[in-house]
Design an enzyme around this catalytic site. Structure first.
Site, PDB file in Angstrom:
ATOM      1  N   CYS A  81       0.771  -1.293  -0.016  1.00  0.00           N
ATOM      2  CA  CYS A  81       0.106   0.005   0.037  1.00  0.00           C
ATOM      3  C   CYS A  81       0.943   1.188  -0.003  1.00  0.00           C
ATOM      4  O   CYS A  81       1.661   1.609   0.971  1.00  0.00           O
ATOM      5  CB  CYS A  81      -1.004  -0.026   1.195  1.00  0.00           C
ATOM      6  SG  CYS A  81      -1.660   1.568   1.564  1.00  0.00           S
ATOM      7  N   CYS A  84       0.378   3.691   2.968  1.00  0.00           N
ATOM      8  CA  CYS A  84       1.097   3.024   4.163  1.00  0.00           C
ATOM      9  C   CYS A  84       2.452   3.303   4.104  1.00  0.00           C
ATOM     10  O   CYS A  84       3.141   3.645   5.312  1.00  0.00           O
ATOM     11  CB  CYS A  84       0.907   1.713   4.266  1.00  0.00           C
ATOM     12  SG  CYS A  84      -1.060   0.973   4.221  1.00  0.00           S
ATOM     13  N   CYS A 215     -11.937 -30.657  31.699  1.00  0.00           N
ATOM     14  CA  CYS A 215     -10.906 -30.536  30.485  1.00  0.00           C
ATOM     15  C   CYS A 215     -10.045 -29.316  30.523  1.00  0.00           C
ATOM     16  O   CYS A 215     -10.584 -28.146  30.492  1.00  0.00           O
ATOM     17  CB  CYS A 215     -11.664 -30.729  29.243  1.00  0.00           C
ATOM     18  SG  CYS A 215     -10.683 -30.252  27.624  1.00  0.00           S
ATOM     19  N   CYS A 218     -10.479 -27.139  27.600  1.00  0.00           N
ATOM     20  CA  CYS A 218     -11.828 -26.406  27.635  1.00  0.00           C
ATOM     21  C   CYS A 218     -11.719 -25.049  28.437  1.00  0.00           C
ATOM     22  O   CYS A 218     -12.199 -24.140  28.012  1.00  0.00           O
ATOM     23  CB  CYS A 218     -12.769 -27.203  28.043  1.00  0.00           C
ATOM     24  SG  CYS A 218     -13.079 -28.658  27.144  1.00  0.00           S
TER      25      CYS A 218
END
Length: 466
Positions: A81, A84, A215, A218
């Site tokens: 870009c 940028c 777990c 989890c």
């Protein structure tokens, strides 16, 4: 004499070969060094470790930004870009000036698309301010010079301090999420009793986690799942949901969907078989996948006729870009011609629906102030412009008003290419309130009819006789 001359030539040849070997030996480290430097430069991109700009990526973003109490200014850029590249020296200078006061970061959003997608980045460079609520960053609206960036950062910092003084904000959002409040409420608890009604009978998209309380994986996923649930709920306006099933309690559901390990995430869409989620487990990965699912299942945006100021203002302010077509007068094209143009626009709206842009149209001459502010000026219909109302910049379609021409125009805009100009007057123009098109062919205005039977034309003619 001949022999000695030949011998010295052979010696020369041997000497030359030895010299070449030494040169190759000495040059090899130099060549490797040059190649190594080139590779390092290619990997590092715009910023290096010596700069005060923090390079961010999906691996360090949560730790550096989300868990931080600091104010962050973050640039989302793409290496190709041009804008940028122009911003880089000012961004570095601002980072140095703000060192120890405000954090300044940069993300290669072309490489790390999940982060860009999570925060709705559609063009480059995009600058966002991560303040009190890290899940809801604000768009930076200031100039792109180092001075303007520093001033914008200090204004944001003053606002953050005022909020903390008033008791509205304290500590990072991540800390509050971890302590059990905040976004956990946005994860829908699913059970054997409510699963079918809430998920299968719903027209919405669901990402469902099957977990076990014991777990470890989890437990690690829980804060990421909770944070993603809040972001997805907001960004999709409640059309994509994140749910959770305790598979040790609701074993019927776990058995129905063949759950063998924890956590298992499945995607549910109405009328389709559930599919396994294959993405990463960070909140940015989850949000990116959810947004893709939302875009895939979302209807194309509505194509609205500009009938009032409210329609233009709401559409252009609610979306990053509003795409506006000025179509020929109905007397020039008839209903068939106009419908042809509208069909092209609707196809493009469908094609670019993931961008979530606004789409509008008006008839030539109906909104002259709008045409003037975009430099259309009463000719060259059909015409098309794309407006960024936040920056008050617009770009004009230079190619044909066709699927190919509009696609090339919008494709360039979506990657930050193409020339732009400031909207005339620096604000959205005045809009006339008009009646909607009735879908019919246009009719020429009816002239007033006069009864000439009572007019004595002879007297008038006699006066003009020579």
């Amino acid at each position: 004499m001949y022999f000695s001359r030949r011998r010295s030539v052979s010696q020369c040849v041997l000497l030359a070969e030895e010299t070449c070997r030494q040169l190759r030996k000495n040059m090899r480290p130099l060549l490797l060094g040059v190649l190594g430097c080139s590779l390092v430069l290619a990997v590092q991109g715009f910023y290096s470790a010596s700069d005060d700009v923090v390079e961010l990526n999906p691996s360090n973003f949560n730790r550096e930004v989300i868990q931080s109490d600091s104010l962050w200014l973050i640039e989302f850029y793409a290496p190709w870009c041009g804008h940028c590249q122009n911003l880089t020296p000012d961004w570095k200078k601002a980072a140095t000036a703000l060192k120890g006061i405000v954090k300044v970061g940069a993300i290669d959003a072309d490489q790390h698309k999940s982060l860009g997608g999570q925060y709705g980045v559609r063009g480059f460079p995009t600058i966002k301010i991560f303040g009190a609520n890290k899940n809801k960053p604000e768009d930076y609206q200031g100039g792109r010079s180092s001075q303007a960036i520093v001033e914008g950062a200090m204004n944001a910092l003053r606002s953050l301090v005022k909020e903390r003084l008033s008791g509205k904000s304290g500590g990072s959002d991540y800390s509050r999420q971890q302590s059990g409040g905040g976004s956990k409420k946005d994860v829908v608890e699913l059970t054997d009793d409510n699963f079918d009604k809430m998920v299968l009978d719903s027209g919405d998209v669901w990402l469902v986690e099957f977990f076990a309380p014991w777990c470890g994986h989890c437990k690690n996923l829980e804060p990421e799942w909770a944070a993603a649930a809040s972001a997805v709920k907001e960004q999709t306006k409640g059309k994509v949901h994140l749910g959770a099933v305790d598979a040790t309690v609701h074993q019927g559901l776990a058995s129905r969907y063949g759950i063998r390990g924890f956590p298992t995430i499945k995607i549910f869409r109405k009328g389709e078989e559930p599919e396994d989620y294959q993405g990463g487990r960070s909140r940015s990965d989850i949000i990116a996948r959810a947004m893709d699912l939302f875009s895939d299942n979302a209807p194309p945006p509505e194509l609205l006729e500009i009938l009032s100021e409210d329609i233009l203002k709401k559409t252009c302010e609610d979306y990053q870009l509003c795409v506006i077509a000025v179509l020929p007068h109905i007397l020039d094209t008839g209903a068939a011609g106009r419908n042809g143009y509208l069909e092209v626009m609707m196809k493009m709206a469908e094609k670019y629906k993931k961008k979530m842009w606004g789409w509008l149209w008006t008839e030539a001459g109906a909104q002259m102030d709008l045409e003037a502010s975009l430099g259309i000026g009463g000719f060259g219909y059909p015409a098309m412009a794309a407006i960024n109302a936040r920056k008050m910049k617009f770009a004009l379609l230079r190619g044909s008003f066709s699927e190919t021409g509009i696609h090339e125009f919008l494709r360039d805009l979506s990657v930050g290419r193409g020339s732009t100009a400031t909207v005339g007057g620096g604000a959205l123009p005045k809009i006339n309130t008009v009646e909607p098109w009735d879908g019919k062919d246009g009719e020429l205005p009816v002239e007033d009819e006069y009864d000439l039977s009572d007019v004595d034309l002879d007297d008038d003619f006699e006066r003009d006789e020579l």
